[in-house]
Each structure stands twice: as structure tokens, then as C-alpha cells.
Scaffold this motif. Structure first.
Motif, PDB file in Angstrom:
ATOM      1  N   ILE A 114       0.883  -1.172   0.000  1.00  0.00           N
ATOM      2  CA  ILE A 114       0.000   0.000   0.000  1.00  0.00           C
ATOM      3  C   ILE A 114       0.913   1.211   0.000  1.00  0.00           C
ATOM      4  O   ILE A 114       1.785   1.334   0.867  1.00  0.00           O
ATOM      5  N   VAL A 115       0.737   2.054  -0.998  1.00  0.00           N
ATOM      6  CA  VAL A 115       1.453   3.334  -1.023  1.00  0.00           C
ATOM      7  C   VAL A 115       0.414   4.422  -1.240  1.00  0.00           C
ATOM      8  O   VAL A 115      -0.418   4.339  -2.131  1.00  0.00           O
ATOM      9  N   HIS A 116       0.463   5.425  -0.375  1.00  0.00           N
ATOM     10  CA  HIS A 116      -0.567   6.460  -0.408  1.00  0.00           C
ATOM     11  C   HIS A 116      -0.264   7.542  -1.424  1.00  0.00           C
ATOM     12  O   HIS A 116      -1.154   8.301  -1.794  1.00  0.00           O
ATOM     13  N   VAL A 158       3.216  -8.591   7.811  1.00  0.00           N
ATOM     14  CA  VAL A 158       2.757  -7.203   7.837  1.00  0.00           C
ATOM     15  C   VAL A 158       1.308  -7.257   7.350  1.00  0.00           C
ATOM     16  O   VAL A 158       1.028  -7.908   6.334  1.00  0.00           O
ATOM     17  N   CYS A 160      -2.243  -4.771   6.764  1.00  0.00           N
ATOM     18  CA  CYS A 160      -2.930  -3.481   6.799  1.00  0.00           C
ATOM     19  C   CYS A 160      -4.111  -3.574   7.760  1.00  0.00           C
ATOM     20  O   CYS A 160      -4.828  -4.587   7.771  1.00  0.00           O
ATOM     21  N   ASP A 216       8.700   9.503   1.493  1.00  0.00           N
ATOM     22  CA  ASP A 216       7.837   9.687   0.324  1.00  0.00           C
ATOM     23  C   ASP A 216       7.111  11.029   0.414  1.00  0.00           C
ATOM     24  O   ASP A 216       7.176  11.703   1.449  1.00  0.00           O
ATOM     25  N   LEU A 220       4.656  10.222   5.326  1.00  0.00           N
ATOM     26  CA  LEU A 220       3.778   9.481   6.236  1.00  0.00           C
ATOM     27  C   LEU A 220       4.460   9.305   7.592  1.00  0.00           C
ATOM     28  O   LEU A 220       5.612   8.904   7.668  1.00  0.00           O
ATOM     29  N   GLY A 247       8.452  -1.018  -3.462  1.00  0.00           N
ATOM     30  CA  GLY A 247       7.110  -0.815  -2.928  1.00  0.00           C
ATOM     31  C   GLY A 247       7.002  -1.127  -1.444  1.00  0.00           C
ATOM     32  O   GLY A 247       6.047  -0.723  -0.785  1.00  0.00           O
ATOM     33  N   ARG A 253      12.949   0.318   6.082  1.00  0.00           N
ATOM     34  CA  ARG A 253      11.617   0.546   6.631  1.00  0.00           C
ATOM     35  C   ARG A 253      11.636   0.222   8.109  1.00  0.00           C
ATOM     36  O   ARG A 253      12.492  -0.537   8.588  1.00  0.00           O
ATOM     37  N   GLY A 261      -0.182  -2.492   9.945  1.00  0.00           N
ATOM     38  CA  GLY A 261       0.670  -2.238   8.779  1.00  0.00           C
ATOM     39  C   GLY A 261       1.098  -0.795   8.628  1.00  0.00           C
ATOM     40  O   GLY A 261       2.283  -0.494   8.407  1.00  0.00           O
ATOM     41  N   TYR A 287      -6.768   5.565  10.554  1.00  0.00           N
ATOM     42  CA  TYR A 287      -6.609   4.343  11.341  1.00  0.00           C
ATOM     43  C   TYR A 287      -7.132   4.485  12.765  1.00  0.00           C
ATOM     44  O   TYR A 287      -6.659   3.815  13.674  1.00  0.00           O
TER      45      TYR A 287
END
Ligand SMILES: Nc1nc2c(c(=O)[nH]1)N[C@H]1C(S)=C(S)[C@@H](COP(=O)(O)O)O[C@H]1N2
Ligand SMILES: [Mo]
Length: 438
Positions: A114-116, A158, A160, A216, A220, A247, A253, A261, A287
Motif C-alpha cells: 500500500i502506497v498512499h 505485515v 494493513c 515519500d 507518512l 514498494g 523501513r 501495517g 486508522y
């Protein structure tokens, strides 16, 4: 109850629960041949009258080994499904095809993402990680510097917080296990413990939280209690032995084993020690799911005990009666899985499954159980326990707390998150598998 001897002399496996569930110990004792005869799968293959003919590929030298091996060209259908393939300016999801893979590690190319705001193209030599705030000495680390510290490897899933959100829909959504549960994956992560880096910077005793920030475009950021920093948080550099995929957070990370996640901040560039949480966008809005009584969870860190059957599942049609293996994955943010039970009659009776060794903490455990399908409708469920004594809830139990929706909105539009309830697959007479609520 004892297993019976068949006419051929093999021990017949005991039927331990309704609709043909067999004793998992058939998988554990005796040789493969004996087990085969016992479970009646000996003639799933077709009769062979002639010796094998040589196919064209058996008559010529094969291809050249490339510097980086790609999978067989026949496997291209094994792929992630994308929610935003044109890269419109909104979140992108890529979901893991759990029904088309097996084992416990998700291959790097199939790990969900998942990338926003898209995947940044980070030059690893220019990337820096800053640790500052309530520390004794703020420090900046290059990727090279991080490689001088002792590293650790561990398996971790991991997931979400929005994974499995379609289960909050009032009607069961007809979709594959990939669409329903594709926002969880599991890998071996290697990197430097955050506590090792904090020994270098020193910790001001006033520090109760740290805020992790990505490199990014949306930068985030999430707040994490210091207890997690000193427990098992990791600055991960490798994923299944190779550098982290773009990704999944290249070149580094935050890994918080077993926690939501979104908190596992990718493209990690900053860790600030603070005395209070930041109340950043994602923790204060996306969240912090709203409950039916109008209140919201302020924080919901844990991904709790959960399991689902991957084989069979929608899209994997059974081909006639006889032996099948029921298998799936179970995991818990609280530690190891202690038990997984499977039902073939919608929860009226249960059989214990065999857990594939090793059973790691906060990572996928594969469960397997032998099953003889008699061609009648069957209703499959799995139900997991973890070593801390937590039990996977039924769907009714979790919906009673979190609510449900009559609409079928996109995943992000569901009223709640962290669905860890039971999944139910109905097997129809023709072997097709449907998603139902039991
Ligand atoms: N910097 C950054 N970190 C991020 C994200 C992001 O978009 N940017 N997405 C988050 C979300 S919502 C999830 S669920 C996990 C997904 O991790 P994965 O893509 O490696 O599976 O990363 C989290 N970390
Ligand atoms: Mo997420």
C-alpha cells in the motif's frame, strides 16, 4: 477411538469431524506411501500404460541462466491485483494471491503493498536516517553506517488495518481470498534493531513515544510507544534475503512485528523521540475507526489472532469427490499460533489441524488437514488460537462490536478495520467455492 485396518492392511484414517474431516495424525505418522493409501489419494493421478515419451524440451540443451532468475513464463497469472493501475493521485493497493501460492513466506514480487502517494525512486547512497528529539546525541545514519551494526533476521507478517474490511459488509461479497484477505503478507526481514541504534543516541528518560517518518511525498508519519522500540522494532534493510523491494520501503523501513501495517513506516528517514504522540494524519483519521456508538479507537496497534483457508477457496474448484488437503495461514500479533481447528460443516464439529514447523512468533503458520469430500455441499471454516490464549472471534462476535454496512463501498469506506473474524467457504455440489456467512 482407534483407526481401523482396511482390507489391504493399511490403517484407515479416523474421520474426526463432520463431512469427512480426517485425523491430522495421518500426516504425521508412517511413510508417504502408507499415508497415501490410508487417505485414499493414491489414484488421484491417472493410470499409466505406456512409458513416458520425450517432450521437445527433453531433446535439446536448455536455456541460459540469467544473472537474476525470473520465474517460469507459465506462472505469469500468479500476480498481485492492483486497485489503481494507472497511478491516479490516490492510494495504490497491490494484493497478494494467497490461493495461488503455498508455504509461509510471501515471494518479494507478490508481497502486498500500500502506497498512499506512489513509490518514491530513492537513491540509497543519498538516503539518510535521522534519530533525534529526546535523545542524548542526535545521529544521522547512511545505509553504509547501518551495515556496521549487528543485524538480526526474523519472520514477520505485515497486515494493513484495512485488510479483510469487506467482511463488515452485511452481505458476503463474492470475491477471492486475494480480494478479501490480500493485504497481509509474510517475509523474513533482516536489519538493525531500533534498540541498538538507540543505545548509540542515548535515550532521555522523558521519551515515551517515537514518531517515525517516511521519505515519500506525504512524509507518512506514525507515533509508536517506546516500549515497542525497546522490544522488537527493527530498521529493516533486507526482505527474504535481498534488499527491500521499492514498494515495501526501499532502502529501509520500520518493522514493528505484529502491529498495524500503517505503522511500519516505509522509506524510513526520521525517528523523533517525544513525550507524547504526534496525532498525525493517519493515526488521528484513517486508522482510528469509528464504532457504532460514535466513539472511536484512539489507537489500535495489534493485529490480533486470525486464520483463513487458502486451499480450497473461491476460484479453486474441486474436481470430483475424494481426497483433498485443506490448508491456510494463521498468525497473531501476540506471538505464536498454538492451535488451528477446521470445520467442514459450518462450525458444528471441528478437527484439529497439523501445524507446519517451524511455528514462528508474529509470522505465518501454515495449517493442513486431510479431508475426504463426498461430493455433498460442505461449509469450510478455520478457527485459530495463539499462545497468549487469544481466540479468533466469529464474524458475529466482531460485527457486534464494530458494526456492519449495507453498502459495498471501496475497502477504505468500511466503517471499521482490524477484522480478524472467521472466514467461511461453501463448497457446492459441482465443486465451486463460494464466500458465505455462517
Ligand atoms: N512512507 C510510507 N510508509 C507506509 C505507507 C506509505 O504509503 N508510505 N503505507 C503504509 C500502509 S497503509 C501499510 S498497510 C504498510 C504496508 O506495507 P507493505 O507495502 O510493505 O506491505 O506500509 C505502511 N507504511
Ligand atoms: Mo494500511
Amino acid at each position: 477411538m482407534q483407526s481401523k485396518r482396511s482390507k489391504s492392511g493399511w490403517l484407515e484414517p479416523e474421520v474426526v469431524a463432520g463431512n469427512g474431516l480426517l485425523d491430522r495424525r495421518a500426516f504425521l505418522r508412517g511413510g508417504a506411501a502408507a499415508a497415501g493409501a490410508m487417505m485414499g489419494y493414491t489414484f488421484v493421478g491417472s493410470a499409466a500404460a505406456e512409458p513416458l515419451a520425450d517432450d521437445p524440451w527433453s531433446k535439446v540443451p536448455g536455456g541460459i541462466s540469467p544473472p537474476y532468475e525470473q520465474r517460469s513464463r507459465y506462472e505469469e497469472k500468479v500476480a498481485r491485483t492492483l486497485s489503481n493501475p494507472k497511478g491516479e493521485p490516490r492510494t495504490q493497493h497491490a494484493r497478494t494471491p494467497h490461493h495461488l501460492i503455498n508455504g509461509t513466506f510471501t515471494p518479494n514480487g507478490l508481497h502486498f503493498t500500500i502506497v498512499h502517494a506512489g513509490t518514491p525512486d530513492i537513491d540509497p547512497d543519498k538516503h539518510r536516517l535521522l534519530i533525534h528529539g529526546l535523545v542524548k546525541r542526535p545521529l544521522v545514519f547512511t545505509l553504509d553506517a547501518l551495515h556496521r551494526y549487528p543485524m538480526v533476521s526474523r519472520m514477520s507478517f505485515v497486515e494493513c488495518g484495512g485488510n479483510s474490511a469487506p467482511f463488515f459488509s452485511k452481505e458476503p461479497i463474492q470475491a477471492s481470498v486475494q480480494a478479501l484477505h490480500g493485504l497481509v503478507s509474510c517475509a523474513e526481514w533482516t536489519g538493525v534493531r531500533l534498540s541498538t541504534l538507540l543505545e548509540e543516541t542515548g535515550i532521555d528518560p522523558k521519551a515515551k513515544w517515537f514518531i517515525a517518518e517516511g521519505a515519500d511525498a506525504p512524509a507518512l508519519s506514525r507515533s509508536v510507544p517506546m516500549t515497542k522500540a525497546l522490544d522488537d522494532a527493527m530498521v529493516a534493510l533486507y526482505q527474504n534475503g535481498e534488499r527491500i523491494m521499492p514498494g515495501n520501503g526501499y532502502p529501509m523501513r520500520l518493522l514493528l512485528p505484529g502491529w498495524e501495517g500503517n505503522m511500519n513506516v516505509k522509506f524510513l528517514r526520521r525517528i523523533q523521540l517525544t513525550d507524547a504522540p504526534a496525532m498525525s494524519y493517519y493515526e488521528a483519521r484513517t486508522y482510528a475507526p469509528v464504532l457504532p456508538n460514535g466513539k472511536a479507537y484512539q489507537f489500535y496497534f495489534l493485529q490480533e489472532v486470525k486464520s483463513f483457508i487458502t486451499h480450497p477457496s473461491p476460484g479453486l474448484t474441486l474436481k470430483g469427490p475424494g481426497f483433498y488437503e485443506i490448508s491456510g495461514v494463521a498468525y497473531s500479533g501476540n506471538g505464536r499460533i498454538s492451535k488451528v481447528m477446521v470445520s467442514a460443516d459450518g462450525g458444528q464439529s471441528w478437527a484439529q489441524t497439523a501445524l507446519q514447523e517451524p511455528v514462528p512468533s508474529k509470522a505465518f503458520t501454515r495449517f493442513r488437514t486431510p479431508w475426504r469430500w463426498d461430493n455433498n455441499p460442505a461449509v469450510l471454516q478455520s478457527h485459530a488460537w495463539d499462545e497468549a490464549g487469544n481466540v479468533q472471534p466469529t464474524r458475529a462476535q466482531i460485527v457486534a462490536v464494530r458494526g456492519e454496512t449495507t453498502k459495498v463501498p471501496p475497502v477504505t469506506g468500511f466503517p471499521s478495520q482490524h477484522y480478524n473474524g472467521i472466514t467461511t467457504w461453501a463448497i457446492e455440489r459441482n465443486g465451486e467455492v463460494k464466500h458465505v456467512y455462517a
